[in-house]
Write an enzyme that holds these catalytic residues in place. Structure first.
Site, PDB file in Angstrom:
ATOM      1  N   ASP A  31      35.426  34.803  44.313  1.00 36.16           N
ATOM      2  CA  ASP A  31      36.684  35.461  44.556  1.00 36.16           C
ATOM      3  C   ASP A  31      36.341  36.853  45.107  1.00 36.16           C
ATOM      4  O   ASP A  31      35.192  37.282  45.019  1.00 36.16           O
ATOM      5  CB  ASP A  31      37.403  35.571  43.211  1.00 36.16           C
ATOM      6  CG  ASP A  31      38.634  36.414  43.304  1.00 36.16           C
ATOM      7  OD1 ASP A  31      39.378  36.214  44.276  1.00 36.16           O
ATOM      8  OD2 ASP A  31      38.851  37.258  42.422  1.00 36.16           O
TER       9      ASP A  31
ATOM     10  N   LYS B 266      41.824  27.005  46.326  1.00 37.43           N
ATOM     11  CA  LYS B 266      40.490  27.415  45.893  1.00 37.43           C
ATOM     12  C   LYS B 266      39.820  26.262  45.168  1.00 37.43           C
ATOM     13  O   LYS B 266      38.647  25.965  45.393  1.00 37.43           O
ATOM     14  CB  LYS B 266      40.595  28.618  44.948  1.00 37.43           C
ATOM     15  CG  LYS B 266      40.901  29.925  45.635  1.00 37.43           C
ATOM     16  CD  LYS B 266      40.762  31.073  44.649  1.00 37.43           C
ATOM     17  CE  LYS B 266      41.036  32.404  45.334  1.00 37.43           C
ATOM     18  NZ  LYS B 266      40.851  33.544  44.467  1.00 37.43           N
TER      19      LYS B 266
ATOM     20  N   ASP C 124      37.809  36.557  38.602  1.00 36.74           N
ATOM     21  CA  ASP C 124      38.231  37.355  37.465  1.00 36.74           C
ATOM     22  C   ASP C 124      39.677  37.136  37.079  1.00 36.74           C
ATOM     23  O   ASP C 124      40.084  37.493  35.992  1.00 36.74           O
ATOM     24  CB  ASP C 124      38.039  38.840  37.777  1.00 36.74           C
ATOM     25  CG  ASP C 124      39.040  39.319  38.796  1.00 36.74           C
ATOM     26  OD1 ASP C 124      39.265  38.575  39.772  1.00 36.74           O
ATOM     27  OD2 ASP C 124      39.615  40.391  38.623  1.00 36.74           O
TER      28      ASP C 124
ATOM     29  N   ASN D 212      44.238  33.486  39.112  1.00 41.62           N
ATOM     30  CA  ASN D 212      44.253  32.686  40.330  1.00 41.62           C
ATOM     31  C   ASN D 212      42.920  31.989  40.576  1.00 41.62           C
ATOM     32  O   ASN D 212      42.820  31.126  41.422  1.00 41.62           O
ATOM     33  CB  ASN D 212      44.616  33.567  41.534  1.00 41.62           C
ATOM     34  CG  ASN D 212      43.652  34.712  41.695  1.00 41.62           C
ATOM     35  OD1 ASN D 212      43.158  35.256  40.717  1.00 41.62           O
ATOM     36  ND2 ASN D 212      43.341  35.057  42.910  1.00 41.62           N
TER      37      ASN D 212
END
Lengths: 1249, 359
Positions: free
Chosen positions: A422, A860, A880, A883
């Site tokens: 991410d 993702k 983190d 999402n």
């Protein structure tokens, strides 16, 4: 609260030209055609208590078990393991006379193993439960009737409830926005937990519900929503609101999603539409899968092989038994065959054979190590504690250590092939720092970015090395040259980075502002040439934005709530330069301007006439202002390419130098924007504004196109002022970490919810992208119309792009050419859809770096799955936020960054670390070790059990296949539990093929020699020297290539086990054949032979493990040799016990075996013979075909690294994968550039002298 | 006004510094509160360790060491084995009168005198003690049904006489427990031997042929055989003297130590005089034990012992073989290192140097 009230008076909508340009009356359009069947009765939650309107509650649960289901479910989970099921069966059968052993010896180990695993599961699940309850018990204000609101925990919220959510609170469910503290019903929402985007998003309620803006007004509020069924799409919503006997269409701008946060808005009212697991964010959550490591999966196959072997030898045994029983046993009068019992009946040999099959299956069960699972579990827990306790992964700031949350993936860390990361919060801290600027063609800002610092440092090292090398033959004369060289190196530093050593480096840092240049600070800019341009530059920074100031009483200054962090950084910069933006009204911006340090600040008012908003399509933003003198200005900031196209002829004065600066900034990984302005005549503006206002109020499809054309018309003939460079603050050590990971041969993909531009910038900043890299952008064609009328067309278009790019890569001749693939979420939607994904994957694998932007959490996860399944390699996802949960769960290993807000990612992850940079140590040190440890341990386990188990089988053929074991029951019980398990555990926990200092080493060799005064004060530089340098990252590749757990190795170990079993059994049998084995003439009975054989096994397997180990601390010595001692100790004590317990083993060591030289001679002979082939094999391999860690061990052993430092450094620099991405690649480019410059300077110096 | 400005900025920086200080203290507290780990060398996996590596010198010395140790042991073992004089006489067929050889089982099962005379010539001088063994073949004393069929409790103590559950099917007779119970005791070997040389009897000492611990702790001195071999239809092997306690029934004690293999020897007694070479020894034996149903051989063995036990060349040969093999391996490795040496720690063997570019 009062501040919120004041601010709510501003009609914010005027600031947002484009968003407010939408027609105010929506009823001209018809209601949406709703496909779903969901009906929500607003403010009537009681209607939703009964079916069919009873929707799921807002209670969320992510646990695997609850109190009732724990026992059955957990037991089921345990016995899904084939081996456990087998042992369960064996334990049940041990209660019958069929079993060759006592029931306790079968049931106790099983209960221990299963109990331990279940306890672990329970502990892990209870942690999840606590976390869920924390969320469920959060409180929110709910309408309780009659216009009274009261607090209620989240989980008690029902569909139809009207909620009042206050500033900085999370939304407890998906809500329909009814009204907000702003008059026009807008509110700001931060969706970081959903999609990772940090920009605030504007949500807007329907015109009709605007009036519902206080508690009282909900007394009689009734409405009915018909909308789509729960679905995971975050960006769509279709529904209608029936209110006041009218139907209004709803769209995503009215929906507030669970887990997003209300920002900049005092409060909002909303009605609950989707609750709990129906909400979009929960729909996006994929079920947390139970993950197993590759080694464990492969282990299953080995178990199957062993099981087949087990069944095979059991069948042979029972067949042999049946045949013997039928044809021979009737003659064996000493067995009294005429008196059969249940399992032994010569008249019915087939039945006896069948019973015996079960006996044999239990007897040979030693082939399948029951203690394997429990040993692995113990080892992994211990490995996990080492990971948790690693001080080098301890984050001082947050006080967080690395956490292995599920310990069963430790070894998978050593086999990672692709990292999916991410961006926000993981690579970056989501903080923008104003670092440099270029005003009127002059570059300001002396602080250097991390790339530059590293480049200089690296070059200094290399220079020194070269000198050392050239001095090698004549060491004595080397000194002056060397000093000269150091001088040269520092010269480079001085030249590239103007030092600020005189300045006070310890002054407190200002968030968002890392700019350092005395020429601009404290009003000194007014002494620069072109001071008027500087003034304009600062004004643009202070005026051209949409932020709101907020007075911070603690620090006595203003902080800014901006839509994007770069805007905030600009405002902070402007403030520090003396242009403090302090107030915004509906129509004006107020700035306190101070021109000199001693001067009085002047309050200036700028009338905002128009705001031309920023969109990713326009890539620019402008405001049209009128200053106090009545001068109308258009102030514009935007992407350099866009601005440069729009410059007027006389506005290009600084274009050339600015372009050069922009390139430098870009190369340094900074986000750049160009600033420009235009002076407008009043009449000119008036005509344009007329048209603009007309277009604004017009209704029709081409409205936006017209507006865009008008804005475009205005943003022309600009005059360039300068450019800004903002550093998207990377987390500490991120570029170095990425660099090392790349050198370890890992591929890194970035998946972000952010805009493409931001993503590309970060790509530059962390060296995933660099100049000279060919970027392949795959996007859908911009005109939405085309997409609308043909989804097929869009797909074909994408497919074309992909094939073209693939072709391009294939045709590329230059071996050093690197490609970067950049793709956005919308395109990804098509790509992931169907059979196109394999082409996409093929292309992506060919590219050095891949960046996916604007991807939803679901995407993702899908990308992760595509990589995982498409390449069949191990993937690691790191993130983190909430999402990232999907991708963390989908990947083979999920890593969460702890220490930031929101624990969802950590909760879903398998490992959590405090900062991205710890990933390097986690993978390269712990992953590598754990992989090797577990691989060797499992191999050894199978070896040991085969060596032991097969001797039982051989004996059967000498014992008429009767199921008698030559060993005492107690020996067998202790074999796996005590006598051989601890050394394996020590192998699994403490083995180190190379020490961590070799995996990583502090760059001690470099720092003391080269003095780098300018850098020592810089935080980023400190990071670099104290960051561990990977010395041989390529060693990591042993994991992904699976060199230590391939079939060759596994079968080799099994063969070794087979050989050992043969040696142990037959040597002993022949040695103790029939003659006396002592001087006293006694012959050996079964007990004596069995005990000798067992002694040989204990010696052989323990010596084997000692040969396998390459790292002996006192623990290994204690456990390995201690095991052997324990065996003798046990034998001694067992012999001391009453003969009722010890049976024939009574005093066996003291009286029978101890005094017999043949016992010791046999032990020595068998032990050496068993280990001879392995010893020869490893000696041979080391001699002719050494592996990397062998060589490094040798170098370390002979201290060659100290004697021959050049070799060591050289090898270290070579010991990495050929990389096209990463810091090093860029640093090398930079070095070439600097060297060229240096040479030039030297030659000019020479010429001068 | 200027003063005010600078003051405010001072104040700001002061505040900031204070807050930083506070932050630092907080952090320190946090560390104390949350630091669960200790920064020891153990937890950091940095314990001092020895890391032996197999250098050529080590390899060659290891192999040489093995051969140096093994070859003498092998030689010594072989000598010990060669020193042992062993006479084996197989008699199960010869001891059956020629008429009965067609139905040996019937012969052995019919009661009557079954004595048989054998003569053995001593090939070499045998020093006392000379151990007398009987050897059975194809007799599965290690069969699971057989091994289990005993009661250690009963053998040890008179009071546990009724603990016969493990002894089935030879546990009880007419509701009374058999002592010693079980198949092992029931099938006790019952051939007997007596030896004479030149018509003078050679005394066979049958004392101390069992393990001392067995006599003293496993077979009780107050346990007397009862109901043993009393089922006349089903007599197994030898009967026991009901007046002697089990601890003195050494034949039984030896027999109860079940053998590991279907071919086994058990100690019968000791002859405690030296036998000279070419001595002719006549053996009078009672051939009673039935090995004929399962075609088992019976042998009488006389043997001296060495420090290593009886005659078995295998241990010596094995030691010599392994020792020789190690010597050979040491030689090969030496040759290899001489012919094609690899400098230790030579970086050119690193994988990235061997095939540059590709990994």
């Amino acid at each position: 609260m009062t501040r919120g009230r004041i601010r709510s008076k501003i009609r914010r909508s005027n600031l947002y030209t484009f968003s407010c340009l939408q027609p105010q009356t929506t009823d001209t359009e018809g209601p949406n055609a709703v496909q779903g069947s969901r009906v929500v009765h607003c403010n009537q939650p009681h209607l939703h208590l009964k079916k069919p309107l009873k929707y799921c509650s807002n209670f969320i649960s992510t646990t695997k078990y609850n109190v009732v289901t724990f026992l059955p479910k957990a037991i089921f989970e345990q016995f899904r393991r084939v081996a456990n099921l087998y042992f369960l069966l064996a334990a049940v059968l041990s209660l019958t006379p069929i079993s060759p052993f006592t029931p306790v010896s079968m049931i106790a180990p099983l209960a221990f193993v299963v109990g331990l695993s279940m306890a672990k599961e329970a502990l892990e699940d209870s942690r999840r439960f606590v976390q869920d309850m924390k969320v469920n018990l959060r409180k929110v204000s709910v309408h309780k009737g009659d216009g009274v609101f009261g607090y209620r925990p989240w989980h008690k919220i029902r569909v139809g409830d009207v909620l009042k959510v206050e500033k900085d609170q999370f939304f407890p469910a998906d809500l329909l926005l009814l009204s907000s503290s702003y008059e026009d019903g807008i509110c700001y929402v931060e969706t970081m937990n959903l999609d990772g985007e940090t920009n605030l998003k504007v949500k807007r309620c329907l015109e009709t519900t605007l009036s519902l803006d206080d508690d009282e007004s909900f007394k009689d509020f009734l409405g009915k929503i018909r909308c789509e069924d729960p679905n995971p799409s975050l960006y769509t919503f279709v529904g209608n609101l029936e209110y006041d006997r009218q139907v209004f269409p709803l769209d995503p701008t009215q929906i507030l999603l669970r887990d997003s946060k209300l920002r900049n808005t005092a409060f909002v009212y909303g009605v609950v539409v989707f609750t709990g697991h129906d909400s979009k964010v929960m729909q996006n959550a994929t079920k947390s899968p139970s993950k197993r490591s590759t080694i464990e999966k492969k282990m299953d196959y080995i178990i199957y092989i062993l099981f087949t072997l087990l069944v095979l030898i059991s069948l042979i045994s029972s067949l042999g038994f049946a045949v013997k029983t039928k044809y021979q046993v009737p003659d064996w009068w000493y067995l009294q065959p005429q008196k059969p019992d249940g399992v032994f009946d010569p008249t019915n040999p087939s039945l006896s054979g069948f019973y015996h099959l079960i006996t044999a299956l239990i007897l040979y069960g030693y082939l399948i190590p029951i203690s394997l699972y429990v040993s692995i579990e113990v080892v992994k827990v211990l490995q996990a504690t080492f990971i948790n306790q690693d001080i080098q992964m301890y984050d001082e700031e947050s006080g967080n250590t690395a956490q292995a949350r599920t310990s069963n993936l430790n070894e998978e860390l050593g086999q990672v092939d692709t990292i999916l990361s991410d961006k926000t919060g993981t690579l970056t801290c989501n903080q923008m720092d104003f670092l440099k600027c270029s005003i009127a063609g002059t570059a300001y800002g002396v602080r250097s970015s991390e790339v530059e610092v590293a480049a200089v440092q690296q070059m200094a090292i290399q220079e020194e090395e070269e000198v050392d090398l050239s001095n090698f033959p004549k060491r004595r004369g080397g000194r002056p040259v060397s000093r000269d060289n150091v001088e040269r190196a520092s010269e480079i530093e001085l030249e590239t980075v103007i030092t600020s050593s005189n300045e006070n480096d310890l002054k407190p840092t200002i968030k968002g502002f890392s700019f350092e240049d005395s020429r601009l600070m404290n009003g000194n800019w007014s002494k620069e040439p072109n001071a008027d341009v500087h003034l304009l530059f600062f004004r643009i920074l202070a005026i051209c934005h949409t932020a709101i100031p907020e007075y911070n009483e603690a620090t006595g200054s203003f902080t800014y709530e901006a839509e994007s962090p770069d805007e905030g950084a600009f405002l902070v910069a402007a403030r520090e330069f003396g242009f403090e933006f302090f107030r915004r009204t509906q129509s004006s911006v107020f700035v306190r301007e101070r021109y000199t340090n001693s001067g009085e600040p002047v309050e200036m008012e700028y009338k905002i006439l128009n705001v031309l908003d920023f969109t990713s399509k326009r890539k620019r933003m402008s405001v049209i202002v009128q200053d106090q003198e009545g001068q109308i200005l258009l102030l514009c900031k935007g992407a350099d390419s866009i601005i440069f196209d729009r410059l007027s002829k006389n506005g290009k004065m600084y274009e050339e130098t600015t372009t050069r600066h922009l390139n430098e900034y870009g190369e340094a990984g900074l986000r750049t924007l160009a600033l420009a302005y235009r002076k407008l005549e009043e009449s000119q503006y008036a005509t344009w504004n007329n048209e603009f206002q007309k277009a604004k109020t017009s209704i029709g499809g081409d409205r936006e196109a017209v507006l865009e054309r008008l804005s475009d018309m205005m943003e022309r003939e600009l005059i360039l002022v300068g450019a800004t460079a903002v550093e998207d603050k990377l987390q500490k050590g991120v570029p170095q970490c990425i660099d090392k990971l790349a050198q370890a041969g890992l591929k890194i993909w970035v998946l972000t919810g952010d805009k493409m531009e931001t993503a590309i910038n970060i790509g530059f900043a962390c060296s995933l992208l660099r100049q000279g890299m060919q970027q392949i952008c795959i996007t859908t064609t911009n005109s939405d119309a085309l997409v609308k009328d043909g989804k097929e067309g869009a797909k074909e278009n994408i497919l074309n792009q992909i094939t073209n790019a693939t072709q391009k890569i294939k045709l590329e001749k230059d071996p050093h050419a690197a490609f970067a693939l950049i793709i956005d979420g919308k395109t990804l939607g098509y790509v992931l859809d169907d059979n196109m994904k394999h082409q996409f994957l093929g292309l992506a694998v060919d590219c050095a770096s891949v960046i996916c932007c604007r991807v939803s959490p679901k995407q993702k996860a899908e990308v992760t799955r595509l990589v995982k399944e498409g390449t069949g390699k191990t993937t690691l996802a790191i993130g983190d936020g909430a999402n990232d949960v999907g991708m963390i769960q989908e990947a083979d290993i999920g890593v969460g960054i702890s220490g930031v807000e929101g624990m969802q990612a950590v909760m879903a992850s398998d490992f959590s670390i405090a900062q991205f940079r710890f990933l390097e140590r986690l993978l390269v040190v712990h992953g590598h070790w754990c992989y090797k440890r577990i691989a060797q341990m499992v191999c050894y386990f199978f070896y040991k059990n085969i060596a032991f188990g097969l001797t039982l089988f051989y004996f059967e053929s000498f014992a008429a296949f009767s199921g008698q074991s030559i060993y005492d029951d107690w020996y067998m019980l202790l074999f796996n539990v005590i006598l051989t398990s601890l050394p394996v555990i020590s192998l699994g926990v403490f083995e180190q093929d190379v020490s961590s200092e070799v995996c990583l080493q502090v760059s001690m060799l470099i720092t003391p020699k080269v003095v780098l005064p300018p850098y020592s004060s810089y935080p980023c530089c400190n990071t670099y020297t104290s960051t561990m340098l990977l010395q041989f990252p390529a060693l990591y590749q042993q994991g992904p290539k699976n060199l230590f757990f391939d079939w060759y190795r596994i079968l080799g170990w099994m063969g070794n086990g087979l050989y050992s079993s043969l040696v142990i059994f037959f040597l002993n049998i022949v040695i103790f054949y029939d003659q006396a084995f002592r001087v006293g003439g006694e012959t050996a009975d079964m007990e004596a032979v069995g005990t000798t054989m067992f002694t040989c096994i204990i010696w052989a397997v323990n010596c084997q493990i000692a040969l396998t180990m390459s790292h002996f601390t006192w623990i290994q010595h204690l456990l390995v040799w201690g095991s052997i001692v324990t065996w003798y100790l046990f034998l001694f004590l067992y012999g001391m016990m009453s003969p009722l317990i010890s049976g024939n083993a009574y005093q066996i060591l003291v009286e029978v075996l101890g005094p017999a030289p043949i016992y010791w001679a046999a032990t020595l002979l068998v032990t050496i013979t068993c280990n001879l082939p392995y010893l020869a094999h490893i000696s041979f391999q080391r001699c002719f075909n050494p592996m990397d860690h062998h060589i490094i061990q040798e170098i370390k052993y002979y201290k060659k690294d100290i004697e021959d430092r050049h070799m060591w450094t050289r090898e270290r620099s070579k010991a990495r994968q050929e990389t096209k991405i990463g810091f090093t690649a860029r640093v090398e480019a930079k070095i070439r550039q600097l060297r060229g410059r240096l040479q030039k300077k030297h030659s000019s110096n020479l010429g001068a002298s | 006004m200027t003063a005010r400005c600078s003051l405010s900025s001072n104040a700001r920086s002061n505040l900031f510094a204070n807050s930083m200080k506070l932050h630092g203290i907080l952090n320190g507290l946090k560390r104390i509160a949350f630091t669960k780990f200790s920064d020891s060398r153990f937890t950091q996996q940095e314990l001092p360790a020895c890391k032996p590596i197999l250098t050529p010198r080590w390899v060659i010395s290891a192999f040489l060491l093995v051969s140096v140790v093994f070859i003498p042991i092998g030689v010594a073992s072989l000598f010990a084995s060669r020193d042992v004089v062993e006479i084996v006489d197989r008699y199960e067929t010869e001891c059956i009168p020629l008429d009965n050889r067609t139905d040996k089982v019937n012969y052995i099962q019919t009661p009557g005198d079954k004595s048989c005379n054998r003569t053995i010539t001593v090939p070499k001088r045998m020093k006392q003690p000379i151990y007398v063994y009987y050897q059975l073949d194809n007799f599965y004393q290690n069969h699971r049904r057989y091994v289990k069929s005993r009661s250690d409790a009963q053998l040890r103590d008179n009071s546990s006489a009724s603990e016969t559950s493990a002894c089935k099917p030879e546990d009880m007779i007419n509701g009374k427990p058999i002592v010693p119970c079980g198949l092992i005791a029931w099938s006790l070997f019952n051939d007997t031997y007596s030896f004479s040389r030149n018509n003078s009897t050679l005394v066979v000492n049958k004392k101390d042929i069992s393990w001392k611990s067995d006599r003293e702790h496993k077979f009780g001195s107050n346990v007397y055989p009862t109901n043993f071999q009393s089922n006349e239809t089903l007599i197994g092997g030898a009967s026991l003297d009901p007046t002697k306690p089990l601890s003195e029934q050494e034949d039984l004690i030896v027999w109860m130590r079940t053998a590991a293999l279907p071919t086994f020897r058990k100690l019968y007694g000791k002859i405690e005089v030296d036998l000279e070479a070419d001595d002719v020894i006549s053996v009078t034996l009672q051939n009673r034990y039935n090995t004929y149903s399962f075609n088992g051989k019976k042998k009488l063995a006389l043997s001296t012992t060495s420090w290593l036990g009886g005659k078995n060349d295998f241990l010596g040969i094995a030691y010599l073989t392994v020792g020789g093999l190690c010597f050979f391996l040491a030689l090969i490795f030496t040759l290899v290192y001489l012919v094609k040496p690899r400098r230790l720690g030579d970086p050119s063997y690193l994988s990235w140097n061997r095939n540059p570019g590709g990994h």
